[in-house]
Design a protein around this motif. Structure first.
Motif, PDB file in Angstrom:
ATOM      1  N   ILE A 122     -25.673  67.061   3.191  1.00 37.44           N
ATOM      2  CA  ILE A 122     -25.408  66.179   4.328  1.00 37.44           C
ATOM      3  C   ILE A 122     -25.446  66.929   5.656  1.00 37.44           C
ATOM      4  O   ILE A 122     -26.153  66.501   6.592  1.00 37.44           O
ATOM      5  CB  ILE A 122     -24.080  65.419   4.133  1.00 37.44           C
ATOM      6  CG1 ILE A 122     -24.224  64.440   2.954  1.00 37.44           C
ATOM      7  CG2 ILE A 122     -23.682  64.667   5.402  1.00 37.44           C
ATOM      8  CD1 ILE A 122     -22.951  63.716   2.579  1.00 37.44           C
ATOM      9  N   PRO A 123     -24.729  68.066   5.812  1.00 35.02           N
ATOM     10  CA  PRO A 123     -24.878  68.834   7.064  1.00 35.02           C
ATOM     11  C   PRO A 123     -26.316  69.301   7.289  1.00 35.02           C
ATOM     12  O   PRO A 123     -26.776  69.364   8.433  1.00 35.02           O
ATOM     13  CB  PRO A 123     -23.936  70.025   6.855  1.00 35.02           C
ATOM     14  CG  PRO A 123     -22.930  69.559   5.871  1.00 35.02           C
ATOM     15  CD  PRO A 123     -23.691  68.652   4.949  1.00 35.02           C
ATOM     16  N   LEU A 124     -27.045  69.619   6.211  1.00 35.80           N
ATOM     17  CA  LEU A 124     -28.436  70.062   6.337  1.00 35.80           C
ATOM     18  C   LEU A 124     -29.308  68.947   6.903  1.00 35.80           C
ATOM     19  O   LEU A 124     -30.141  69.189   7.793  1.00 35.80           O
ATOM     20  CB  LEU A 124     -28.969  70.495   4.974  1.00 35.80           C
ATOM     21  CG  LEU A 124     -30.433  70.962   4.936  1.00 35.80           C
ATOM     22  CD1 LEU A 124     -30.630  72.197   5.814  1.00 35.80           C
ATOM     23  CD2 LEU A 124     -30.863  71.243   3.501  1.00 35.80           C
ATOM     24  N   ILE A 125     -29.121  67.715   6.406  1.00 38.87           N
ATOM     25  CA  ILE A 125     -29.876  66.571   6.929  1.00 38.87           C
ATOM     26  C   ILE A 125     -29.587  66.377   8.415  1.00 38.87           C
ATOM     27  O   ILE A 125     -30.505  66.156   9.220  1.00 38.87           O
ATOM     28  CB  ILE A 125     -29.534  65.292   6.142  1.00 38.87           C
ATOM     29  CG1 ILE A 125     -30.062  65.387   4.706  1.00 38.87           C
ATOM     30  CG2 ILE A 125     -30.128  64.058   6.823  1.00 38.87           C
ATOM     31  CD1 ILE A 125     -29.588  64.267   3.801  1.00 38.87           C
ATOM     32  N   ALA A 176     -21.911  55.047   7.071  1.00 45.72           N
ATOM     33  CA  ALA A 176     -21.776  54.414   5.758  1.00 45.72           C
ATOM     34  C   ALA A 176     -22.782  55.000   4.769  1.00 45.72           C
ATOM     35  O   ALA A 176     -22.458  55.227   3.592  1.00 45.72           O
ATOM     36  CB  ALA A 176     -21.975  52.905   5.886  1.00 45.72           C
ATOM     37  N   GLY A 177     -24.003  55.274   5.241  1.00 40.30           N
ATOM     38  CA  GLY A 177     -25.029  55.846   4.377  1.00 40.30           C
ATOM     39  C   GLY A 177     -24.659  57.239   3.892  1.00 40.30           C
ATOM     40  O   GLY A 177     -24.815  57.554   2.703  1.00 40.30           O
ATOM     41  N   PHE A 178     -24.144  58.072   4.790  1.00 39.44           N
ATOM     42  CA  PHE A 178     -23.731  59.420   4.396  1.00 39.44           C
ATOM     43  C   PHE A 178     -22.527  59.377   3.457  1.00 39.44           C
ATOM     44  O   PHE A 178     -22.412  60.200   2.539  1.00 39.44           O
ATOM     45  CB  PHE A 178     -23.418  60.272   5.622  1.00 39.44           C
ATOM     46  CG  PHE A 178     -24.629  60.886   6.262  1.00 39.44           C
ATOM     47  CD1 PHE A 178     -25.655  61.396   5.490  1.00 39.44           C
ATOM     48  CD2 PHE A 178     -24.737  60.970   7.639  1.00 39.44           C
ATOM     49  CE1 PHE A 178     -26.774  61.974   6.069  1.00 39.44           C
ATOM     50  CE2 PHE A 178     -25.857  61.546   8.234  1.00 39.44           C
ATOM     51  CZ  PHE A 178     -26.883  62.043   7.449  1.00 39.44           C
ATOM     52  N   ALA A 179     -21.619  58.423   3.677  1.00 37.64           N
ATOM     53  CA  ALA A 179     -20.472  58.273   2.779  1.00 37.64           C
ATOM     54  C   ALA A 179     -20.947  57.893   1.375  1.00 37.64           C
ATOM     55  O   ALA A 179     -20.446  58.421   0.372  1.00 37.64           O
ATOM     56  CB  ALA A 179     -19.510  57.226   3.332  1.00 37.64           C
TER      57      ALA A 179
END
Length: 251
Positions: A102-105, A232-235
């Motif tokens: 997630i941080p990489l994206i 919401a997508g990342f969650a």
């Protein structure tokens, strides 16, 4: 992951989401709580100008405006060396965050954005817009933390994260709506405060046509809604990755 445990976690998520939204909306609609929480958004807003000022090569310092209210960010002349430093940090971030999806994206996404906006006009647009832009970015982070329980001690803290997120979302939606539909609010906004011109008016005067402020407000509508979807997508992605990791450990 057991069905019963998943059902309990989903129930807790729905409860803290609903309570958080209700608290955020109530905080926005009562004058006293709106006044208190508005200082949170002022702080985030001016930090946003300053952070993105530095990122795009403008050394800057945030401050509260005790004369007219709100805040102000003071900028210095642009320094190209800071741009090179930003590129170096973002490129190194790809390597450093390679195991954290997630941080990489987020890092790669911002690097792509930075490539297209780091030239003079794009940099100035980002520096000016990212006062309001950082407000909704922080709100998205609050929402993500509230939905995932990331860095939260308990459900109450997660609920408060969601409440803060929806207070900021409501404030920005109301701001954009008022610019587009309230002639008196728009006229007052265009007057500025003292010798200072408000952000969206600056964008119109320096980069777009004077009558484009309603279009900028519409873009801010879109950006606010998009930030909610991103959070919401990342969650959901985090939940999927954790479930996949748990299943692999069981095997």
């Amino acid at each position: 992951m057991g069905y019963r445990k998943m059902k309990e976690e989903n129930k807790e998520l729905i409860i803290r989401l609903v309570l958080g939204i209700i608290l955020g909306v109530l905080a926005f609609n009562f004058q006293f709580t709106r006044f208190i929480f508005s200082y949170l958004t002022i702080l985030i807003h001016e930090l946003g100008h300053s952070i993105f000022g530095w990122i795009y090569g403008y050394p800057s310092i945030p401050a509260f405006d005790f004369t007219y209210g709100g805040g102000v960010a003071m900028y210095m002349q642009r320094k190209i060396e800071i741009i090179y430093l930003t590129y170096a940090v973002l490129i190194y971030g790809i390597y450093y965050l390679r195991k954290n999806i997630i941080p990489l994206i987020c890092n790669i996404g911002f690097l792509i954005l930075f490539i297209f906006t780091s030239r003079n006009e794009g940099a100035d647009i980002m520096r000016v817009y990212m006062g309001h832009g950082t407000e909704i970015a922080f709100a998205a982070i609050f929402l993500y933390r509230g939905l995932t329980g990331s860095q939260s001690v308990n459900n109450i803290e997660s609920c408060l994260y969601i409440a803060c997120a929806f207070f900021i979302f409501n404030q920005n939606i109301d701001f954009a709506y008022s610019l587009r539909n309230d002639a008196a609010f728009l006229a007052n906004y265009m007057q500025g405060k003292g010798d200072l011109t408000h952000d969206f008016h600056v964008l119109c005067l320096e980069h777009f046509q004077a009558k484009k402020i309603k279009d900028i407000a519409f873009f801010h509508y879109f950006a606010t809604g998009f930030s909610i979807l991103i959070a919401a997508g990342f969650a959901a992605l985090r939940a999927y990755l954790l479930e996949k990791e748990f299943d692999e450990e069981e095997e």
